[in-house]
Design a protein around this motif. Structure first.
Motif, PDB file in Angstrom:
ATOM      1  N   PRO A 145     -10.715   3.856  -5.192  1.00  0.00           N
ATOM      2  CA  PRO A 145     -10.923   2.987  -4.017  1.00  0.00           C
ATOM      3  C   PRO A 145     -10.313   1.611  -4.221  1.00  0.00           C
ATOM      4  CG  PRO A 145     -12.942   4.173  -4.551  1.00  0.00           C
ATOM      5  CD  PRO A 145     -11.983   4.455  -5.666  1.00  0.00           C
ATOM      6  N   TYR A 146      -9.695   1.130  -3.181  1.00  0.00           N
ATOM      7  CA  TYR A 146      -9.066  -0.187  -3.110  1.00  0.00           C
ATOM      8  C   TYR A 146      -7.826  -0.322  -4.027  1.00  0.00           C
ATOM      9  CZ  TYR A 146     -13.258  -1.454  -0.558  1.00  0.00           C
ATOM     10  OH  TYR A 146     -14.267  -1.486   0.351  1.00  0.00           O
ATOM     11  N   ASP A 147      -7.425   0.768  -4.647  1.00  0.00           N
ATOM     12  CA  ASP A 147      -6.190   0.756  -5.426  1.00  0.00           C
ATOM     13  C   ASP A 147      -4.990   1.072  -4.521  1.00  0.00           C
ATOM     14  OD1 ASP A 147      -7.230  -0.005  -7.790  1.00  0.00           O
ATOM     15  OD2 ASP A 147      -7.249   1.992  -8.704  1.00  0.00           O
ATOM     16  N   PHE A 148      -3.828   0.929  -5.056  1.00  0.00           N
ATOM     17  CA  PHE A 148      -2.604   1.260  -4.325  1.00  0.00           C
ATOM     18  C   PHE A 148      -1.733   2.124  -5.238  1.00  0.00           C
ATOM     19  CE2 PHE A 148      -1.863  -2.609  -6.655  1.00  0.00           C
ATOM     20  CZ  PHE A 148      -0.630  -2.405  -7.264  1.00  0.00           C
ATOM     21  N   VAL A 149      -0.733   2.724  -4.654  1.00  0.00           N
ATOM     22  CA  VAL A 149       0.215   3.532  -5.404  1.00  0.00           C
ATOM     23  C   VAL A 149       1.630   3.169  -4.937  1.00  0.00           C
ATOM     24  CG1 VAL A 149       0.175   5.463  -3.758  1.00  0.00           C
ATOM     25  CG2 VAL A 149       0.855   5.874  -6.128  1.00  0.00           C
ATOM     26  N   ILE A 150       2.557   3.157  -5.889  1.00  0.00           N
ATOM     27  CA  ILE A 150       3.968   2.871  -5.569  1.00  0.00           C
ATOM     28  C   ILE A 150       4.795   4.113  -5.894  1.00  0.00           C
ATOM     29  CG2 ILE A 150       5.977   1.433  -6.091  1.00  0.00           C
ATOM     30  CD1 ILE A 150       4.101  -0.833  -6.794  1.00  0.00           C
ATOM     31  N   TYR A 180     -10.151   0.484   3.681  1.00  0.00           N
ATOM     32  CA  TYR A 180     -11.570   0.827   3.575  1.00  0.00           C
ATOM     33  C   TYR A 180     -12.424  -0.072   4.463  1.00  0.00           C
ATOM     34  CZ  TYR A 180     -10.272   3.531  -0.550  1.00  0.00           C
ATOM     35  OH  TYR A 180      -9.692   4.427  -1.400  1.00  0.00           O
ATOM     36  N   LEU A 181     -13.619   0.462   4.776  1.00  0.00           N
ATOM     37  CA  LEU A 181     -14.648  -0.329   5.435  1.00  0.00           C
ATOM     38  C   LEU A 181     -15.382  -1.105   4.353  1.00  0.00           C
ATOM     39  CD1 LEU A 181     -16.381  -1.106   7.916  1.00  0.00           C
ATOM     40  CD2 LEU A 181     -17.819   0.905   7.426  1.00  0.00           C
ATOM     41  N   VAL A 182     -15.009  -2.392   4.223  1.00  0.00           N
ATOM     42  CA  VAL A 182     -15.535  -3.236   3.154  1.00  0.00           C
ATOM     43  C   VAL A 182     -17.058  -3.419   3.361  1.00  0.00           C
ATOM     44  CG1 VAL A 182     -15.364  -5.491   2.032  1.00  0.00           C
ATOM     45  CG2 VAL A 182     -13.322  -4.411   3.006  1.00  0.00           C
ATOM     46  N   PRO A 183     -17.910  -3.275   2.332  1.00  0.00           N
ATOM     47  CA  PRO A 183     -17.563  -3.025   0.916  1.00  0.00           C
ATOM     48  C   PRO A 183     -17.764  -1.566   0.543  1.00  0.00           C
ATOM     49  CG  PRO A 183     -19.793  -3.866   1.006  1.00  0.00           C
ATOM     50  CD  PRO A 183     -19.358  -3.702   2.445  1.00  0.00           C
ATOM     51  N   THR A 184     -17.754  -0.639   1.476  1.00  0.00           N
ATOM     52  CA  THR A 184     -18.029   0.774   1.205  1.00  0.00           C
ATOM     53  C   THR A 184     -16.751   1.474   0.776  1.00  0.00           C
ATOM     54  OG1 THR A 184     -17.560   1.525   3.448  1.00  0.00           O
ATOM     55  CG2 THR A 184     -19.776   0.633   3.040  1.00  0.00           C
ATOM     56  N   ASP A 185     -16.890   2.799   0.484  1.00  0.00           N
ATOM     57  CA  ASP A 185     -15.727   3.621   0.127  1.00  0.00           C
ATOM     58  C   ASP A 185     -15.224   4.420   1.322  1.00  0.00           C
ATOM     59  OD1 ASP A 185     -16.048   2.697  -2.395  1.00  0.00           O
ATOM     60  OD2 ASP A 185     -17.035   4.495  -3.181  1.00  0.00           O
TER      61      ASP A 185
END
Length: 599
Positions: A145-150, A180-185
């Protein structure tokens, strides 16, 4: 080795160059090895510094792109639209936000946005936005969650949203993240940003430095070897090399360094630097071939080799000069003796020595009588031959002219008894008498003009008045002596090269100009092309002596041969094509070579 021992010159020519060549080769080898070591250390320092700068540039650039992707959270109004909380939702709000995001980083090619609440997709490309339904692709399963990928560089696609016209597929790399719906997943959307690799190319150009090489960015993976994120080589480059590099990098714990490689046709050094960005790990690498690494050393060695060869050539030249000054007199004496034996010239040498040079001098003494006799005999023969050739050239008169002249006189005699016949016969008689005077080699210009006048009178009768002539003679030049039959062959050229004469004009002029005597013959005949006249003029002026072959011509070549014999090489001829038609021949003789006859 015997041929070396028999000659001091050969010994000098061999030993002195060797004494210079061996130290020079040893010095070149030591200098080459030292330069290679210096270049190796310099390459490590320079390339490491460049990779540090490049890794910082790459991390900063990726951070800019990440900030663009996070801007969806910073814009409260747009974020509420993604959550489905806005009272009014139009496509304009999506367009404005996505368009503003493309303007932050100029290399952004297109942006794809998926809204989960409405199951709608938006794709903006080049300022134009298209919509669709459904999600083009699912997030990677291992994405936290909240990560990114390149994603690695690939060809751009349309994310399932058809466009007209369909944009051209180009190389891009993609930054993707879930919204995401902050602060949920809870996932409320999906964002993909396609970026052209222009900035990567700029970073690669900065990494080239003074040592060009191949550049790579590897994306590491926790599950395996990873893959090539971007490289400077073509798309069809050797993939086995990259696999070998990635295997070597997996086993290295430090974040930067270099190692030697000799794999898949490559022989050189590979420098690397890891770049940690968020949850993504990259390795920037640059490989430099041994040829590129040591090219400077090879150039320096080549220059030093050239300098060494130059000094070697100088030393050989000095050896040749010294040996020439020492041993050349002996060789010259031997060659001189051989030439004298062959009768080329005479000389007396008496050195009074008892060595080899003295023996050569004694041989010269025994040959002197024979040499003098040969010189005198050759001189007498040459003079006799030249006089014979002069008389032979003077006696050459075209019999065809006499035949035509007699036929013309006979025709006049048959038609009527008029004084003109007598005049023509008299002219012919004067000409024949003039030719019979073979003992006279030089005659006055006035006699030559008289002979030419008789000749022109007969030609005038033959052509029945279709031409006229004029003789303009300088009174001060009339008694100058010229070789017999100098003027008439030049005049005769007009009739030989103009078979159909009509309204013909021929002029003979003699003048004295600034120490030169000019004999000029002009006509208005067909003439000659300027290039041919220039070639013939050069050919005639190249005649050196009377003994040269002149072919069957008794004209200009005959005249030039005899003039050169009597007056030397300062005699010249000038040929000129006249406008609109005509031809001029000018014979030029220095007055210092002429003398006057008796009245």
């Amino acid at each position: 080795m015997r041929w070396i021992k028999q000659s001091l010159r050969r010994q000098l020519m061999l030993l002195i160059p060797l004494s210079l060549l061996i130290p020079s080769l040893l010095s070149l080898y030591i200098n080459y090895q030292f330069t290679k070591d210096s270049l190796y250390d310099q390459a490590i320092e320079e390339t490491t510094t460049l990779l540090d700068r490049g890794s910082d540039d790459l991390a900063g650039y990726l951070d800019d792109l990440n900030q663009v992707s996070l801007s969806v959270y910073a814009d409260d109004d747009f974020y509420n639209i993604l959550l489905g909380k806005a009272s009014t939702i139009g496509s304009g709000e999506y367009y404005n936000k996505l368009y503003d995001m493309t303007r932050v980083v100029r290399e952004i090619r297109q942006i794809y946005l998926y809204q989960a609440s409405s199951n709608r997709s938006f794709l903006i490309v080049g300022g134009s936005m298209k919509q669709g339904y459904g999600r083009a692709e699912a997030p990677p399963a291992n994405l936290q969650p909240y990560d990114f990928v390149i994603q690695n560089v690939h060809r751009s696609g349309d994310y399932g949203i058809r466009q007209t016209p369909n944009p051209k597929s180009v190389p891009v790399f993609t930054l993707q993240r879930s919204i995401y719906l902050v602060p949920t997943d809870e996932v409320v959307g999906w964002l993909s940003i396609d970026v052209a690799p222009d900035e990567l190319n700029r970073i690669f150009r900065n990494l080239d430095g003074n040592l060009p090489g191949d550049l790579f960015i590897y994306k590491q993976s926790k599950e395996g070897l990873g893959a090539v994120f971007y490289e400077s080589l073509p798309e069809d480059a050797n993939s086995s090399f990259n696999e070998t590099v990635m295997r070597r990098l997996v086993g290295l714990s430090d974040g930067a360094g270099s190692f030697a490689m000799k794999e898949d046709g490559f022989d050189g050094l590979l420098f690397y630097r890891t770049v940690q960005f968020g949850n993504q790990s990259f390795v920037m690498a640059k490989r430099i071939s041994e040829h590129a690494l040591y090219a400077k050393a090879e150039r320096i060695t080549l220059i030093n080799s050239g300098i060494a060869l130059f000094f070697l050539a100088v030393s050989i030249g000095v050896v040749l000069a010294v040996s020439f000054n020492i041993f050349s007199p002996i060789g010259r004496l031997i060659r001189h003796m051989s030439r004298i034996q062959n009768g080329q010239f005479s000389a007396t040498i008496n050195l009074g020595q008892q060595d080899e040079i003295g023996a050569l001098a004694n041989r010269f003494q025994t040959m002197m009588d024979t040499i003098n006799e040969m010189i005198e005999r050759e001189y007498a023969i040459k003079m006799a031959n030249q006089r014979s050739e002069i008389k032979a050239l003077q006696s050459q008169i075209n019999p065809h002219f006499l035949n035509n002249a007699l036929q013309s006189i006979g025709s006049v005699a048959l038609e009527a008894q008029i004084p003109r016949v007598y005049t023509l016969i008299s002219s012919l008689g004067q000409m024949m008498y003039y030719n019979m005077r073979n003992k006279e080699e030089l005659v006055a210009l006035a006699e030559e003009e008289g002979y030419a006048r008789h000749y022109l009178m007969l030609q005038e009768q033959r052509h029945q008045g279709r031409f006229r002539y004029e003789i303009d003679s300088d009174p001060t030049a009339r008694m100058l002596l010229l070789p017999k039959m100098t003027l008439q062959p030049v005049v005769e050229n007009y009739f030989e090269h103009n078979q159909r004469i009509k309204d013909g004009e021929l002029g003979i002029c003699t003048r004295l100009y600034d120490g030169e005597f000019h004999l000029i013959v002009r006509d208005n005949g067909a003439g000659m092309r300027e290039d041919k006249a220039a070639w013939l003029e050069g050919d005639l002026n190249a005649i050196r002596e009377i003994g040269e072959s002149i072919g069957d011509s008794i004209g200009l070549r005959n005249v030039m041969s005899r003039l050169r014999y009597y007056y030397g090489h300062e005699v010249h001829i000038r040929l000129q094509s006249l406008k609109p038609q005509g031809f001029a021949v000018t014979l030029i003789i220095p007055t210092s070579q002429l003398r006057e006859g008796s009245a």
